[in-house]
Scaffold this motif. Structure first.
Motif, PDB file in Angstrom:
ATOM      1  N   HIS A 131       0.821  -1.219   0.000  1.00 25.22           N
ATOM      2  CA  HIS A 131       0.000   0.000   0.000  1.00 25.22           C
ATOM      3  C   HIS A 131       0.854   1.267   0.000  1.00 25.22           C
ATOM      4  CE1 HIS A 131       1.050   0.163   4.305  1.00 25.22           C
ATOM      5  NE2 HIS A 131       0.799   1.455   4.199  1.00 25.22           N
ATOM      6  N   CYS A 132       2.144   1.133   0.259  1.00 27.55           N
ATOM      7  CA  CYS A 132       2.966   2.285   0.676  1.00 27.55           C
ATOM      8  C   CYS A 132       3.486   3.123  -0.509  1.00 27.55           C
ATOM      9  CB  CYS A 132       4.135   1.742   1.489  1.00 27.55           C
ATOM     10  SG  CYS A 132       5.489   2.890   1.731  1.00 27.55           S
ATOM     11  N   PRO A 133       3.173   4.433  -0.528  1.00 32.16           N
ATOM     12  CA  PRO A 133       3.629   5.277  -1.633  1.00 32.16           C
ATOM     13  C   PRO A 133       5.153   5.465  -1.667  1.00 32.16           C
ATOM     14  CG  PRO A 133       2.524   6.609   0.051  1.00 32.16           C
ATOM     15  CD  PRO A 133       2.331   5.162   0.426  1.00 32.16           C
ATOM     16  N   PHE A 134       5.798   5.423  -0.506  1.00 30.23           N
ATOM     17  CA  PHE A 134       7.261   5.564  -0.486  1.00 30.23           C
ATOM     18  C   PHE A 134       7.903   4.311  -1.112  1.00 30.23           C
ATOM     19  CE2 PHE A 134       5.525   7.996   3.061  1.00 30.23           C
ATOM     20  CZ  PHE A 134       6.020   9.253   2.763  1.00 30.23           C
TER      21      PHE A 134
ATOM     22  N   ASN B 155       2.443  -5.701   8.018  1.00 30.48           N
ATOM     23  CA  ASN B 155       2.493  -4.334   8.551  1.00 30.48           C
ATOM     24  C   ASN B 155       2.872  -4.273  10.034  1.00 30.48           C
ATOM     25  OD1 ASN B 155       0.780  -1.455   9.226  1.00 30.48           O
ATOM     26  ND2 ASN B 155       2.009  -1.592   7.384  1.00 30.48           N
TER      27      ASN B 155
ATOM     28  N   LYS C   6      11.230   1.289  12.485  1.00 33.93           N
ATOM     29  CA  LYS C   6      10.139   0.582  11.810  1.00 33.93           C
ATOM     30  C   LYS C   6       9.679   1.417  10.630  1.00 33.93           C
ATOM     31  CE  LYS C   6       5.950  -1.462  11.327  1.00 33.93           C
ATOM     32  NZ  LYS C   6       4.993  -1.141  10.275  1.00 33.93           N
ATOM     33  N   THR C   7      10.363   1.238   9.523  1.00 30.72           N
ATOM     34  CA  THR C   7      10.017   2.005   8.328  1.00 30.72           C
ATOM     35  C   THR C   7      10.385   1.207   7.078  1.00 30.72           C
ATOM     36  OG1 THR C   7      10.321   4.138   7.209  1.00 30.72           O
ATOM     37  CG2 THR C   7      12.255   3.213   8.284  1.00 30.72           C
ATOM     38  N   LEU C   8       9.591   1.312   6.051  1.00 30.31           N
ATOM     39  CA  LEU C   8       9.879   0.739   4.734  1.00 30.31           C
ATOM     40  C   LEU C   8       9.668   1.848   3.726  1.00 30.31           C
ATOM     41  CD1 LEU C   8       8.230  -2.831   4.696  1.00 30.31           C
ATOM     42  CD2 LEU C   8      10.575  -2.205   5.315  1.00 30.31           C
ATOM     43  N   PRO C   9      10.300   1.808   2.560  1.00 27.64           N
ATOM     44  CA  PRO C   9      11.069   0.714   1.992  1.00 27.64           C
ATOM     45  C   PRO C   9      12.479   0.603   2.559  1.00 27.64           C
ATOM     46  CG  PRO C   9      11.216   2.613   0.551  1.00 27.64           C
ATOM     47  CD  PRO C   9      10.271   2.980   1.658  1.00 27.64           C
TER      48      PRO C   9
ATOM     49  N   GLU D  24      14.998   5.090   3.217  1.00 30.00           N
ATOM     50  CA  GLU D  24      14.682   6.354   2.539  1.00 30.00           C
ATOM     51  C   GLU D  24      14.464   6.151   1.034  1.00 30.00           C
ATOM     52  OE1 GLU D  24      13.757   9.384   3.449  1.00 30.00           O
ATOM     53  OE2 GLU D  24      13.783   8.587   5.483  1.00 30.00           O
ATOM     54  N   SER D  25      13.216   6.254   0.651  1.00 26.14           N
ATOM     55  CA  SER D  25      12.843   5.943  -0.735  1.00 26.14           C
ATOM     56  C   SER D  25      13.653   6.707  -1.784  1.00 26.14           C
ATOM     57  CB  SER D  25      11.352   6.221  -0.936  1.00 26.14           C
ATOM     58  OG  SER D  25      11.025   7.538  -0.558  1.00 26.14           O
TER      59      SER D  25
ATOM     60  N   TYR E  94      -3.034  -3.603  13.407  1.00 28.89           N
ATOM     61  CA  TYR E  94      -1.897  -2.714  13.695  1.00 28.89           C
ATOM     62  C   TYR E  94      -2.013  -1.443  12.851  1.00 28.89           C
ATOM     63  CZ  TYR E  94       3.079  -1.327  13.957  1.00 28.89           C
ATOM     64  OH  TYR E  94       4.262  -0.642  14.137  1.00 28.89           O
TER      65      TYR E  94
ATOM     66  N   LYS F 153      -2.860   2.389  14.253  1.00 31.04           N
ATOM     67  CA  LYS F 153      -1.842   3.420  14.068  1.00 31.04           C
ATOM     68  C   LYS F 153      -2.379   4.579  13.214  1.00 31.04           C
ATOM     69  CE  LYS F 153       3.152   3.273  13.500  1.00 31.04           C
ATOM     70  NZ  LYS F 153       4.295   2.420  13.192  1.00 31.04           N
ATOM     71  N   LYS F 154      -3.108   4.255  12.154  1.00 33.06           N
ATOM     72  CA  LYS F 154      -3.534   5.301  11.221  1.00 33.06           C
ATOM     73  C   LYS F 154      -4.785   6.034  11.707  1.00 33.06           C
ATOM     74  CE  LYS F 154      -0.099   4.169   8.628  1.00 33.06           C
ATOM     75  NZ  LYS F 154       1.132   4.931   8.559  1.00 33.06           N
TER      76      LYS F 154
HETATM   77  N1  GSH Z   1      10.947   9.205   4.462  1.00 32.08           N
HETATM   78  C1  GSH Z   1      10.670   7.784   4.330  1.00 32.08           C
HETATM   79  C2  GSH Z   1       9.225   7.552   4.752  1.00 32.08           C
HETATM   80  C3  GSH Z   1       8.852   6.080   4.726  1.00 32.08           C
HETATM   81  C4  GSH Z   1       7.536   5.818   5.442  1.00 32.08           C
HETATM   82  O1  GSH Z   1       6.943   6.706   6.070  1.00 32.08           O
HETATM   83  N2  GSH Z   1       7.084   4.574   5.339  1.00 32.08           N
HETATM   84  C5  GSH Z   1       5.894   4.183   6.023  1.00 32.08           C
HETATM   85  C6  GSH Z   1       5.024   3.290   5.168  1.00 32.08           C
HETATM   86  S1  GSH Z   1       4.079   4.189   3.981  1.00 32.08           S
HETATM   87  C7  GSH Z   1       6.257   3.364   7.232  1.00 32.08           C
HETATM   88  O2  GSH Z   1       7.058   2.455   7.152  1.00 32.08           O
HETATM   89  N3  GSH Z   1       5.638   3.687   8.377  1.00 32.08           N
HETATM   90  C8  GSH Z   1       5.736   2.926   9.577  1.00 32.08           C
HETATM   91  C9  GSH Z   1       4.488   2.153   9.816  1.00 32.08           C
HETATM   92  O3  GSH Z   1       3.616   2.124   8.961  1.00 32.08           O
HETATM   93  O4  GSH Z   1       4.363   1.542  10.880  1.00 32.08           O
HETATM   94  C10 GSH Z   1      10.931   7.352   2.891  1.00 32.08           C
HETATM   95  O5  GSH Z   1      10.787   8.204   1.978  1.00 32.08           O
HETATM   96  O6  GSH Z   1      11.277   6.184   2.664  1.00 32.08           O
END
Ligand code: GSH
Length: 215
Positions: free
Chosen positions: A10-13, A35, A48-51, A62-63, A121, A125-126
């Motif tokens: 789902h993630c735009p990054f 997730n 805890k961050t992707l990609p 960091e995308s 989760y 969170k959202k």
């Molecule tokens: N600045 C980062 C932002 C990445 C980001 O915010 N990823 C979100 C997913 S859309 C994430 O992993 N958030 C932690 C979570 O969802 O728990 C990038 O550009 O890669």
């Protein structure tokens, strides 16, 4: 060794990072994490961050750093100028993004949410950011109307269907990632230029849209 890219569908990054591999026809292994998997990203990059890109035992987050890193590996392709108009458009559309996209993503049949725990989760969170999802969904009609107006406004800014400013630039990564997220919104109206851009970029980058699971 084939690079591994850890993503959420789902993630735009994550879309931005996937795009550069698709656009350059570079093979990679796409690994979709649940997730609620906190342990793996924290092990790889300390949070805890992707990609996350894994190459020869090295990890990169960091995308847009991933985009720049992959782009410079052979003949760079992301060489066009950026446009303040596109940056302004992305800023203007931002307030619509979370309330339209998050509640729809939360119920989509994506691998990020293959377990009940992973979906819960995300929801927890959202919703803390947007407020209750049912309230967001209740505002859909006016939010979609606002989105449609902004899509109309975007249409004349698109110079080519394969590059918003005429030559591939970082704007295409930000714009396509945002539009691909909006593709989960049913009943949004895409002017021809925007629809063609979306389809072309999806095909070239090999990142599928979310219209198949639109709500
Ligand atoms: N600045 C980062 C932002 C990445 C980001 O915010 N990823 C979100 C997913 S859309 C994430 O992993 N958030 C932690 C979570 O969802 O728990 C990038 O550009 O890669």
């Amino acid at each position: 060794m084939t690079p591994k890219l850890y993503v959420y569908e789902h993630c735009p990054f994550c879309v931005k990072a996937r795009m550069i591999f698709g656009l350059k026809n570079i093979a990679f292994e796409k690994v979709i994490l649940l997730n609620d998997n906190e342990a793996d990203p924290i092990r790889m990059v300390g949070k805890k961050t992707l990609p996350i890109l894994e190459e020869e035992g090295h990890f990169m987050g960091e995308s847009m750093d991933i985009v720049a890193h992959v782009d410079k590996q052979n003949q760079p392709i992301v060489v066009g100028p950026t446009s303040p108009e596109i940056a302004a458009w992305l800023k203007e559309v931002m307030p619509l993004s979370a309330p339209l996209i998050m509640p729809r993503v939360a119920c989509a049949p994506l691998k990020d949410f293959a377990t009940t725990g992973a979906r819960a989760y995300f929801l927890c969170k959202k919703e803390a950011l947007t407020g209750p999802f049912n309230e967001c969904l209740g505002k859909s009609e006016s939010l979609v109307e606002e989105l449609n107006l902004l899509l109309e406004k975007l249409a004349p800014m698109i110079k080519e269907s394969n590059a918003v400013n005429g030559q591939l630039s970082t704007d295409d990564f930000h714009l396509f990632a945002q539009l691909r997220s909006f593709s989960i919104v049913k009943n949004a109206h895409y002017p021809l230029e925007v629809a063609t851009y979306l389809q072309t970029m999806s095909k070239l980058s090999k990142v599928s849209l979310l219209d198949a699971v639109a709500v």
